[in-house]
Design an enzyme around this catalytic site. Structure first.
Site, PDB file in Angstrom:
ATOM      1  N   ASP A 247       0.862  -1.174   0.000  1.00 46.31           N
ATOM      2  CA  ASP A 247       0.000   0.000   0.000  1.00 46.31           C
ATOM      3  C   ASP A 247       0.906   1.234   0.000  1.00 46.31           C
ATOM      4  O   ASP A 247       2.112   1.141   0.248  1.00 46.31           O
ATOM      5  CB  ASP A 247      -0.941  -0.004   1.210  1.00 46.31           C
ATOM      6  CG  ASP A 247      -2.257   0.705   0.911  1.00 46.31           C
ATOM      7  OD1 ASP A 247      -2.278   1.568   0.005  1.00 46.31           O
ATOM      8  OD2 ASP A 247      -3.258   0.417   1.572  1.00 46.31           O
ATOM      9  N   GLU A 459     -17.304  10.063   4.791  1.00 48.10           N
ATOM     10  CA  GLU A 459     -16.769   8.712   5.011  1.00 48.10           C
ATOM     11  C   GLU A 459     -15.800   8.410   3.883  1.00 48.10           C
ATOM     12  O   GLU A 459     -16.134   8.555   2.707  1.00 48.10           O
ATOM     13  CB  GLU A 459     -17.889   7.668   5.083  1.00 48.10           C
ATOM     14  CG  GLU A 459     -18.830   7.647   3.905  1.00 48.10           C
ATOM     15  CD  GLU A 459     -19.879   6.553   4.003  1.00 48.10           C
ATOM     16  OE1 GLU A 459     -19.790   5.682   4.883  1.00 48.10           O
ATOM     17  OE2 GLU A 459     -20.792   6.569   3.161  1.00 48.10           O
TER      18      GLU A 459
END
Length: 712
Positions: A247, A459
């Site tokens: 990542d 979100e």
């Protein structure tokens, strides 16, 4: 023969990659392990940027078809549709790549290695990135993930269309603000029963080309350098044959956040030693020093490079362009009329009808002179998008959807009603400064559509620009700001109110469930989302979506966000009654499921076929998902779990026979050691339109059919 099954061809690409990498110096090999790999002109190797995104459309590189967000796609409960969407995405990815190559553009988000899908389990509704996933269930996530990967990678015999990437491996679902230092502790039982099955399916069934590690530690090991995850499980147990990517900037967390290494050299050594091949970021430049200091062998660098170049060769990037069929896909197909029409159809198939008291919906145009469309998401473009989004040539908000659909036939009045999360719209205004306007619209409207919920500014991912809640996670499951006050005001005006929720996750709309006659979950429905919602409300299609997540009554019933035990989480382990259960969704028509049979009443190695007939006994063309759940009838086992599904399209009066195969593993559960076992005893199989919990049965006013089978 499918390309991924062609062992001779795979071997050939590997040999070619090995031959090419053998000509490189150590420094050149290290340079190719960065996501922005430079050209090596002396070897005829062009520059290549590995970082591209395709979560629900080709992202971050200009115009492309923007489909509903992943969680919305999951609500279709439709495997075939998932592959159709991913195939369209990969078609546009190739078309854009061909155009970019023509004009010498090799920038970020311009390659063919797509870092999608996200097959993490949405275990807690507060997690900001949950809308990137396919929900809370490992079986549904596995089935949809496999077909999405199939669509991205294609079925050509010689080349991959694009390379898919299953992420984030593994045990990753928040909190976002802690991800660079957090240790997710999971039992072996939860690991192999919940967190790993979708990744295993991606590897073993879909031959996914790439896997991305997660930011966090899992059981003490940083995921992007975890021997347990990357070596023991991924490569040695599942025989993964592709490449692993970190990542982004996650490897520096080894020493800066997780404190498992002392510096950059040790961090890159740990990552590569355990099988991380490419670094999203730039810390792998320390690999040259690591080799010279004897902390990693050059052979490990060579192995990683060989895997990376094998991927590029599978994509046809080192072959004669005329030989690669995907090079002929023209740019004109991007955002074409056909793609837009497909997107509209997909958006309609993702909407979930949660409540429809006294059949208020669908509305009839001829009965309405004026409609009010009120709320902070009525004309909010961000509420169409979700995150990891592309750029649409046109966005149709809910308000615009009604305006386009109704034209001059029905007057459309609108107001923002309130801010999405603040107590006023205008910074100089008083609290609730749009409420008078909202009341006026109610006065003059025959029916009111309340557009509430969230958007990706509330979100999302930690560090996303514009996150109002800082980390991206939700503090609770309530409608933010004064949205519920607005809804109550609309209700008190006495006109019929339809609540449209746009969000990527569950909201605890308990008051609405008790008082509002019609409730729709629209997710982040993509560029055509407003049109899809308006047309559905007026009966141009019947809703067919099912919830891929549980809608809880309150966040207070949930365990701590940082607790990764599955106890009391998701429909599989929860003890309380849901507000709206996983697998639930209404239709405008009625279905009858009959003649439910199992081909055997004993579980065998070949297991069994479940057959039934499903008939549309209503007045609308519609699709319905036949759902099959399995419950082990002994102490300490999970609730009935989804183990089979089939989407069926039916005209009014039409009947079809459905066959769903249950493998032996559908009856297996993991023991405390994480070993999957079918134990002796009785099992219940439930076949119907929902799971067999009491709340689903009450909401649908019907029970699934139960069959009993045994294993001896």
């Amino acid at each position: 023969m499918q390309f991924s099954k062609n062992a001779t061809l795979i071997k050939e690409y590997k040999e070619r990659a090995k031959e090419l990498v053998a000509k490189m110096t150590l420094e050149e090999k290290v340079s190719q392990m960065l996501h922005d790999a430079p050209a090596i002109e002396r070897l005829g190797i062009p520059a290549y940027n590995w970082w591209n995104e395709a979560l629900h459309g080709v992202a971050r590189a200009g115009v492309a078809t923007m489909f509903p967000q992943a969680i919305g796609l999951a609500a279709s409960f439709d495997e075939d549709m998932m592959e159709l969407v991913a195939d369209a995405i990969s078609t546009e990815a190739r078309a854009k790549y061909n155009m970019q190559q023509e004009f010498g553009d090799k920038d970020i988000y311009k390659g063919l290695t797509m870092w999608s899908p996200n097959v993490n389990i949405f275990r807690d509704p507060r997690w900001g990135r949950g809308h990137e996933t396919y929900g809370e269930d490992p079986y549904l996530t596995s089935r949809l993930g496999v077909r999405f990967i199939n669509g991205l990678q294609g079925h050509d015999e010689k080349y991959m269309k694009t390379a898919a990437c299953a992420k984030h491996f593994a045990v990753h679902s928040g909190p976002e603000e802690l991800r660079h230092e957090f240790n997710a502790v999971a039992s072996k039982q939860d690991l192999f029963e919940t967190y790993l099955p979708a990744f295993q399916a991606a590897v073993e069934e879909a031959d996914v080309e790439s896997v991305m590690g997660a930011y966090n530690r899992t059981n003490g090991e940083p995921c992007c350098g975890s021997k347990t995850l990357l070596t023991d499980i991924l490569r040695n147990t599942w025989n993964f044959d592709g490449h692993v990517v970190s990542d982004c900037w996650a490897i520096k967390d080894f020493h800066q956040g997780h404190n498992v290494t002392s510096d950059s050299v040790e961090s890159v050594s740990l990552a590569v030693e355990n099988g991380c091949d490419i670094n999203c970021g730039n810390i792998f430049v320390y690999l040259t020093q690591a080799v010279k200091e004897g902390k990693i062998s050059e052979e490990k660098i060579t192995e990683a490079c060989e895997r990376l170049f094998a991927t590029r060769m599978k994509l046809g990037l080192f072959d004669n362009p005329e030989e690669v069929p995907f090079n002929k896909i023209p740019y004109e197909i991007v955002d074409s009329k056909e793609m837009q029409e497909m997107n509209l159809d997909i958006a309609k198939r993702c909407i979930v009808l949660l409540k429809n008291e006294d059949n208020l919906l669908p509305l009839k145009k001829e009965n309405i002179k004026t409609i009010g469309v009120v709320g902070p998401n009525a004309n909010n473009r961000r509420a169409l998008e979700g995150n990891y989004e592309g750029t649409a040539s046109r966005y149709v908000t809910v308000l615009e959807g009604f305006q386009d659909y109704l034209g001059d036939d029905v007057r459309v009045l609108t107001s923002e009603g309130c801010h999405l999360f603040k107590d006023r719209v205008g910074p100089l205004g008083r609290e609730n400064d749009r409420i008078a306007e909202a009341k006026a619209i109610c006065k003059y409207s025959d029916v009111v559509v309340a557009c509430l919920g969230l958007d990706a500014g509330l979100e999302g991912e930690e560090g996303d620009e514009g996150n109002a809640f800082a980390s991206g996670d939700k503090p609770n499951l309530n409608l933010p700001g004064i949205q519920e006050d607005l809804l109550k005001t609309l209700y008190e005006c006495g006109k019929p109110v339809i609540l449209v929720l746009l969000s990527g996750s569950a909201l605890a709309v308990n008051w609405a469930d008790e008082n509002i006659p019609a409730i729709i979950q629209g997710w982040y429905p993509g560029a055509q989302g407003g049109r899809a919602i308006a047309e559905m409300i007026f009966g141009e299609c019947s809703p067919e979506g099912k919830l891929p997540v549980t809608f809880y009554k309150t966040s207070e019933e949930l365990p701590e966000f940082t607790d990764y035990s599955m106890k009391d989480r998701t429909y599989r382990y929860m003890k309380n009654e849901a507000l709206y259960p996983f697998g639930y969704g209404l239709s405008y028509t009625k279905f009858e499921i009959a003649d439910v049979k199992a081909s055997t009443d004993e579980i065998t190695d070949n297991s069994m076929d479940i057959t039934c007939t499903i008939k549309n006994v209503g007045d609308y063309f519609a699709r319905e998902t036949v759902q099959v759940y399995v419950k082990a009838e002994r102490e300490g086992t999970p609730n009935a779990q989804l183990k089979g599904l089939k989407k069926v399209a039916l005209n009014p009066g039409e009947e079809k026979e459905v066959t769903i195969h249950l493998d032996k593993k559908a009856f297996a559960l993991c023991n405390e050691d994480g070993v999957s076992i079918v134990e002796n005893g009785e099992y219940s199989i439930y076949v119907g339109q929902s799971q067999p919990d009491a709340r689903s049965c009450k909401l649908l006013d019907k029970n699934p059919t139960c069959l009993k089978v045994t294993f001896r």
